[in-house]
Scaffold this active site. Structure first.
Site, PDB file in Angstrom:
ATOM      1  N   GLU A  81      73.663 175.304  50.367  1.00 15.53           N
ATOM      2  CA  GLU A  81      73.420 176.825  49.919  1.00 15.53           C
ATOM      3  C   GLU A  81      73.426 177.052  48.496  1.00 15.53           C
ATOM      4  O   GLU A  81      74.457 177.829  48.222  1.00 15.53           O
ATOM      5  CB  GLU A  81      74.292 177.329  50.738  1.00 15.53           C
ATOM      6  CG  GLU A  81      74.299 177.555  52.283  1.00 15.53           C
ATOM      7  CD  GLU A  81      75.090 178.408  53.094  1.00 15.53           C
ATOM      8  OE1 GLU A  81      76.032 178.756  52.520  1.00 15.53           O
ATOM      9  OE2 GLU A  81      74.744 178.734  54.226  1.00 15.53           O
ATOM     10  N   GLU A  90      71.962 174.735  59.860  1.00 14.26           N
ATOM     11  CA  GLU A  90      73.049 175.524  60.230  1.00 14.26           C
ATOM     12  C   GLU A  90      72.577 177.023  60.828  1.00 14.26           C
ATOM     13  O   GLU A  90      71.290 177.467  60.408  1.00 14.26           O
ATOM     14  CB  GLU A  90      73.715 175.903  59.007  1.00 14.26           C
ATOM     15  CG  GLU A  90      74.645 175.134  58.230  1.00 14.26           C
ATOM     16  CD  GLU A  90      75.660 175.659  57.280  1.00 14.26           C
ATOM     17  OE1 GLU A  90      75.933 176.835  57.423  1.00 14.26           O
ATOM     18  OE2 GLU A  90      75.885 175.052  56.445  1.00 14.26           O
TER      19      GLU A  90
END
Ligand code: BG6
Length: 489
Positions: free
Chosen positions: A194, A388
């Site tokens: 991320e 995720e």
């Protein structure tokens, strides 16, 4: 034209995802150095009445205080769920669910305790060998993140983390060690977790102590640090191609789709811009250059990025094979002064009246996942990976040792349905690893009670408990999902 695909493709990589600092524990064993995540002190957001009280940021003053008076604080990421000692039991449970893949991260500080050594720490390398060998026993492909929200604390102390260009060769050295060592064991890699969350937390994302930078220059430092990570990532991709030509290496963002609050053109334009700022990260890593829209953004926000002559070539040569996303929520945006600042961040101030919220106030939006996948695939035409997704919720262990988590089943089911729709829409999707397939320490709040797993871990927020593992109802459910390749939901 590609043929219509009506279900999950053969070989789809079903599994679960974790990160070293949220599961391993053993923070001072095996020669590991201290890392930034070892200084995420636990603060209960409900006790303080502030649900957004993330332990995301650490100041230089706090770091000093934590180091001098360690005993006064709790640092849950230091104990994790003791995966370091229980990995065999945990991987056996994943295998029982039929996992095809298991996403873990490697702790940089286990391999290079300060980041500065010339030789890696053999004990650290040997630990991950054992984990990968255990996965191989069950035919589980590891998906490895090289940097998941942590770096050796020495690099923060010495260089203020990724604010400094000095970290690039140190990361490349680390990457080459990993590729040389694990080339026969790991095929799927992600460089940085991320990266777009640098916009949210400079400490968690880039190891930067924010109080040491000029507040007026925060955005500039954020993008400079991201630039350094882009280069490090691109150099790692290049090294991977040299060392292990068959490997597949991806970039990753936290995908938060921004919807416009109204049909007013100004709001629509703002939503487009917010989404650009999120996609900026894969734009650079998948296309190998800065997108043209950033020139205006940098100019409007007085951001000057220092780039060396060779940078453009490094980025061009280090493009990724796939684009991975985490997906938890969507946002609503409107034309307002601070809209640019809020883009890509968790702090969406506007509620979407059509969506329910999780117990931690995260809007639940399965269709947003389909929209995201469709947009990303249209943009890059590269394979996508949902690495995720999941529901953080409080679970109750009943007297008979069960956890009836129908809410989690419902959440994941709706997201899997939308992935299936996206595949039918033409998206090339490689795999799906649900977040926190076994309960772990929350990244944002350092809580144990924010649980995501199919497997319950008996431990509370203060680290008390037997650490025994229990199968939740979702465990059996997910097992059937995998066995039927996503047909029986
Ligand atoms: C992602 C991170 O942003 O969200 C994970 O990559 C994190 O590390 C997950 O755990 C869920 O967030 P949280 O704060 O609920 O743990």
């Amino acid at each position: 034209m590609k043929e219509l695909q009506t279900g999950f493709p053969k070989g789809f990589l079903w599994g679960g995802a974790t990160a070293a600092n949220q599961i391993e524990g053993a923070y001072n064993e095996g020669g590991k150095g201290m890392s930034t995540s070892d200084y995420a002190a636990y603060k209960d957001p409900y006790a303080t009445g502030k649900v957004d009280n993330f332990t995301f940021n650490v100041t230089s003053k706090e770091l000093k205080e934590y180091q001098e008076n360690e005993a006064n604080y709790l640092f849950p990421k230091r104990w994790g769920i003791d995966f370091y000692h229980r990995y065999k039991e945990d991987i056996a449970l994943f295998a029982e669910m039929g996992f095809k893949t298991f996403r873990i991260s490697i702790s940089w500080a286990r391999i290079f305790p300060t980041g500065l050594e010339t030789e890696p720490n053999e004990e650290g390398l040997a630990f991950y060998d054992k984990v990968f060998d255990e996965c191989a026993k069950y035919g589980i492909e590891p998906l490895v993140t090289m940097s998941h929200y942590e770096l050796p604390i020495t690099l923060t102390e010495k260089y203020n983390g990724w604010a400094s260009r000095e970290l690039i060769p140190l990361f490349e050295k680390y990457a080459r060690v990993l590729f040389n060592r694990y080339q026969s064991k790991v095929k799927y890699w992600i460089t940085f977790n991320e990266m777009n969350m640098n916009l949210n937390s400079l400490y968690t994302g880039a190891g930067i102590l924010e109080d040491l930078i000029d507040p007026e220059k925060k955005l500039e430092v954020t993008y400079q640090a991201s630039h350094h990570q882009f280069l490090a990532s691109a150099l790692a991709v290049k090294a991977a191609k040299e060392i292990m030509p068959d490997a597949q290496i991806g970039c990753m963002i936290n995908q938060i789709e921004s919807y416009a609050l109204t049909t007013k053109p100004e709001d629509q334009l703002q939503a487009l811009k917010s989404n650009q700022l999120n996609m900026f990260y894969p734009d650079v890593q998948a296309r190998g250059e800065y997108p043209s829209y950033m020139a205006r953004y940098f100019s409007d926000n007085d951001i000057n990025i220092v780039m060396e002559e060779e940078d453009a070539a490094i980025l061009a040569e280090g493009t990724v094979d796939f684009v991975a996303i985490s997906y938890y929520m969507s946002h609503v945006t409107e034309a307002r002064e601070d809209a640019a600042k809020l883009a890509g961040s968790f702090d969406s101030p506007i509620k979407n009246e059509y969506l329910e919220l999780s117990q931690w106030d995260w809007p639940i939006d399965p269709i947003g996942l389909r929209i995201s996948l469709m947009k990303l695939y249209d943009r890059y035409e590269l394979p996508l990976f949902v690495c995720e997704n999941g529901l953080g919720a409080k679970d109750e262990l009943t007297e008979d040792g069960r956890i009836h988590d129908d809410y989690r089943i419902d959440y994941i089911k709706k997201h899997v349905e939308q992935m299936k729709e996206a595949i039918k829409d033409g998206v090339d999707l490689m795999g799906y690893t649900t977040w926190g397939c076994i309960d772990l320490i929350s990244c944002g709040t350092s809580q144990m009670s924010k649980r995501y797993g199919f497997i319950y871990v008996d431990q509370d927020d203060e680290g008390n408990g037997s650490l025994a593992r229990y199968r939740k109802d979702s465990f059996e459910w997910y097992k059937e999902v995998i066995a039927s390749n996503g047909e029986n939901l």
